[in-house]
Design a protein around this motif. Structure first.
Motif, short mmCIF file in Angstrom:
data_model
loop_
_atom_site.label_atom_id
_atom_site.label_comp_id
_atom_site.label_asym_id
_atom_site.label_seq_id
_atom_site.Cartn_x
_atom_site.Cartn_y
_atom_site.Cartn_z
N CYS A 54 0.82 -1.21 0.00
CA CYS A 54 0.00 0.00 0.00
C CYS A 54 0.86 1.26 0.00
N PHE A 55 0.19 2.38 -0.25
CA PHE A 55 0.82 3.70 -0.11
C PHE A 55 -0.26 4.67 0.35
N ASN A 56 0.18 5.74 1.01
CA ASN A 56 -0.74 6.74 1.54
C ASN A 56 -1.24 7.65 0.42
N ALA A 57 -2.56 7.89 0.44
CA ALA A 57 -3.16 8.73 -0.59
C ALA A 57 -4.09 9.80 0.00
N GLY A 58 -4.15 9.90 1.31
CA GLY A 58 -5.01 10.92 1.89
C GLY A 58 -5.05 10.85 3.40
N LEU A 84 -5.12 19.30 9.13
CA LEU A 84 -5.38 18.40 8.00
C LEU A 84 -4.39 18.67 6.87
N ASN A 85 -4.18 19.93 6.55
CA ASN A 85 -3.21 20.29 5.50
C ASN A 85 -1.80 19.87 5.89
N ARG A 86 -1.44 20.09 7.15
CA ARG A 86 -0.10 19.72 7.63
C ARG A 86 0.12 18.21 7.52
N LEU A 87 -0.87 17.43 7.93
CA LEU A 87 -0.74 15.98 7.86
C LEU A 87 -0.66 15.47 6.42
N LEU A 88 -1.40 16.10 5.52
CA LEU A 88 -1.31 15.71 4.10
C LEU A 88 0.11 15.93 3.60
N GLU A 89 0.68 17.10 3.89
CA GLU A 89 2.05 17.39 3.46
C GLU A 89 3.05 16.43 4.08
N LEU A 90 2.91 16.16 5.36
CA LEU A 90 3.85 15.34 6.09
C LEU A 90 3.78 13.85 5.74
N LEU A 91 2.57 13.33 5.54
CA LEU A 91 2.38 11.88 5.45
C LEU A 91 1.99 11.36 4.07
#
Length: 127
Positions: A23-27, A118-125
Protein backbone atom coordinates in the motif's frame (compact mmCIF):
# COMPACT_ATOMS: atom_id res chain seq x y z
CA UNK A 1 -4.51 32.16 22.50
CA UNK A 2 -6.96 29.46 21.36
CA UNK A 3 -7.32 26.35 23.43
CA UNK A 4 -5.98 23.16 21.90
CA UNK A 5 -8.55 20.39 21.48
CA UNK A 6 -8.29 16.70 20.66
CA UNK A 7 -8.55 15.54 17.07
CA UNK A 8 -8.48 12.08 15.50
CA UNK A 9 -7.13 11.18 12.10
CA UNK A 10 -6.50 8.21 9.86
CA UNK A 11 -4.49 7.88 6.71
CA UNK A 12 -6.30 6.74 3.58
CA UNK A 13 -4.28 4.03 1.90
CA UNK A 14 -4.40 2.61 -1.58
CA UNK A 15 -3.92 -1.16 -1.73
CA UNK A 16 -3.98 -1.96 -5.47
CA UNK A 17 -3.80 -5.73 -4.98
CA UNK A 18 -5.49 -6.54 -1.68
CA UNK A 19 -4.12 -10.09 -1.69
CA UNK A 20 -0.54 -8.74 -1.67
CA UNK A 21 -1.12 -6.13 1.05
CA UNK A 22 1.22 -3.54 -0.51
CA UNK A 23 0.00 0.00 0.00
CA UNK A 24 0.82 3.70 -0.11
CA UNK A 25 -0.74 6.74 1.54
CA UNK A 26 -3.16 8.73 -0.59
CA UNK A 27 -5.01 10.92 1.89
CA UNK A 28 -5.95 11.91 5.42
CA UNK A 29 -9.33 11.99 7.19
CA UNK A 30 -9.49 14.21 10.28
CA UNK A 31 -12.26 14.61 12.86
CA UNK A 32 -12.32 17.16 15.65
CA UNK A 33 -15.38 16.99 17.88
CA UNK A 34 -14.44 20.19 19.73
CA UNK A 35 -14.68 22.18 16.49
CA UNK A 36 -17.47 20.08 14.90
CA UNK A 37 -15.05 19.47 12.04
CA UNK A 38 -14.58 16.56 9.68
CA UNK A 39 -12.47 16.80 6.56
CA UNK A 40 -10.47 14.75 4.12
CA UNK A 41 -7.78 15.61 1.62
CA UNK A 42 -6.53 13.10 -0.92
CA UNK A 43 -3.89 12.92 -3.61
CA UNK A 44 -3.35 9.92 -5.88
CA UNK A 45 0.22 9.19 -6.96
CA UNK A 46 -0.36 7.31 -10.21
CA UNK A 47 3.33 6.39 -10.52
CA UNK A 48 3.15 4.50 -7.20
CA UNK A 49 -0.19 2.97 -8.19
CA UNK A 50 1.15 1.64 -11.50
CA UNK A 51 4.37 0.43 -9.81
CA UNK A 52 2.34 -1.78 -7.48
CA UNK A 53 -0.18 -2.84 -10.13
CA UNK A 54 0.33 -1.90 -13.78
CA UNK A 55 -3.29 -2.90 -14.51
CA UNK A 56 -4.78 -0.75 -11.71
CA UNK A 57 -7.84 1.35 -12.50
CA UNK A 58 -6.58 4.86 -11.69
CA UNK A 59 -9.94 6.47 -12.50
CA UNK A 60 -11.72 4.06 -10.15
CA UNK A 61 -9.24 4.72 -7.34
CA UNK A 62 -9.56 8.47 -7.88
CA UNK A 63 -13.37 8.15 -7.69
CA UNK A 64 -13.11 6.21 -4.41
CA UNK A 65 -10.82 8.89 -2.96
CA UNK A 66 -13.27 11.62 -4.04
CA UNK A 67 -16.05 9.65 -2.32
CA UNK A 68 -14.11 9.82 0.97
CA UNK A 69 -13.87 13.59 0.58
CA UNK A 70 -17.57 13.71 -0.29
CA UNK A 71 -18.62 11.86 2.86
CA UNK A 72 -16.66 14.39 4.90
CA UNK A 73 -18.14 17.34 3.02
CA UNK A 74 -21.69 16.16 3.71
CA UNK A 75 -24.67 17.21 1.65
CA UNK A 76 -25.47 15.38 -1.57
CA UNK A 77 -21.83 14.29 -1.90
CA UNK A 78 -22.15 12.19 1.27
CA UNK A 79 -24.84 9.90 -0.10
CA UNK A 80 -26.58 7.89 2.62
CA UNK A 81 -24.21 9.33 5.25
CA UNK A 82 -25.49 12.87 4.61
CA UNK A 83 -27.86 12.72 7.58
CA UNK A 84 -25.21 11.45 9.99
CA UNK A 85 -23.28 13.73 12.31
CA UNK A 86 -19.56 14.26 11.76
CA UNK A 87 -18.56 11.66 14.36
CA UNK A 88 -20.66 8.91 12.76
CA UNK A 89 -19.29 9.76 9.31
CA UNK A 90 -15.71 9.60 10.64
CA UNK A 91 -16.34 6.22 12.33
CA UNK A 92 -17.84 4.87 9.11
CA UNK A 93 -14.87 6.07 7.06
CA UNK A 94 -12.26 4.55 9.41
CA UNK A 95 -13.99 1.17 9.78
CA UNK A 96 -11.73 -1.61 8.44
CA UNK A 97 -12.56 -2.88 4.97
CA UNK A 98 -10.95 -5.08 2.38
CA UNK A 99 -11.03 -2.84 -0.67
CA UNK A 100 -8.53 -0.98 -2.81
CA UNK A 101 -9.01 2.23 -0.75
CA UNK A 102 -8.64 1.49 2.97
CA UNK A 103 -8.34 3.48 6.19
CA UNK A 104 -5.27 3.12 8.36
CA UNK A 105 -5.34 3.05 12.15
CA UNK A 106 -6.78 6.04 14.02
CA UNK A 107 -4.32 8.37 15.74
CA UNK A 108 -4.93 11.39 17.99
CA UNK A 109 -3.39 14.78 18.61
CA UNK A 110 -4.11 18.30 19.82
CA UNK A 111 -4.83 21.31 17.64
CA UNK A 112 -6.27 24.81 17.65
CA UNK A 113 -7.03 24.67 13.91
CA UNK A 114 -8.30 21.35 12.47
CA UNK A 115 -8.22 22.58 8.84
CA UNK A 116 -4.56 23.62 9.16
CA UNK A 117 -3.79 20.32 10.87
CA UNK A 118 -5.38 18.40 8.00
CA UNK A 119 -3.21 20.29 5.50
CA UNK A 120 -0.10 19.72 7.63
CA UNK A 121 -0.74 15.98 7.86
CA UNK A 122 -1.31 15.71 4.10
CA UNK A 123 2.05 17.39 3.46
CA UNK A 124 3.85 15.34 6.09
CA UNK A 125 2.38 11.88 5.45
CA UNK A 126 1.12 11.79 1.86
CA UNK A 127 2.99 14.17 -0.45
Amino acid sequence: MSERVVFEYALVRVVPRVERGECFNAGVVLYCRGHSFIGALTQLDEVKLKALDPAADAAGVRAALRAVEGVCAGGDEAGQAAGDDAGRRFRWLVAPRSTVVQPGPVHTGLTTDPRAELNRLLELLVR
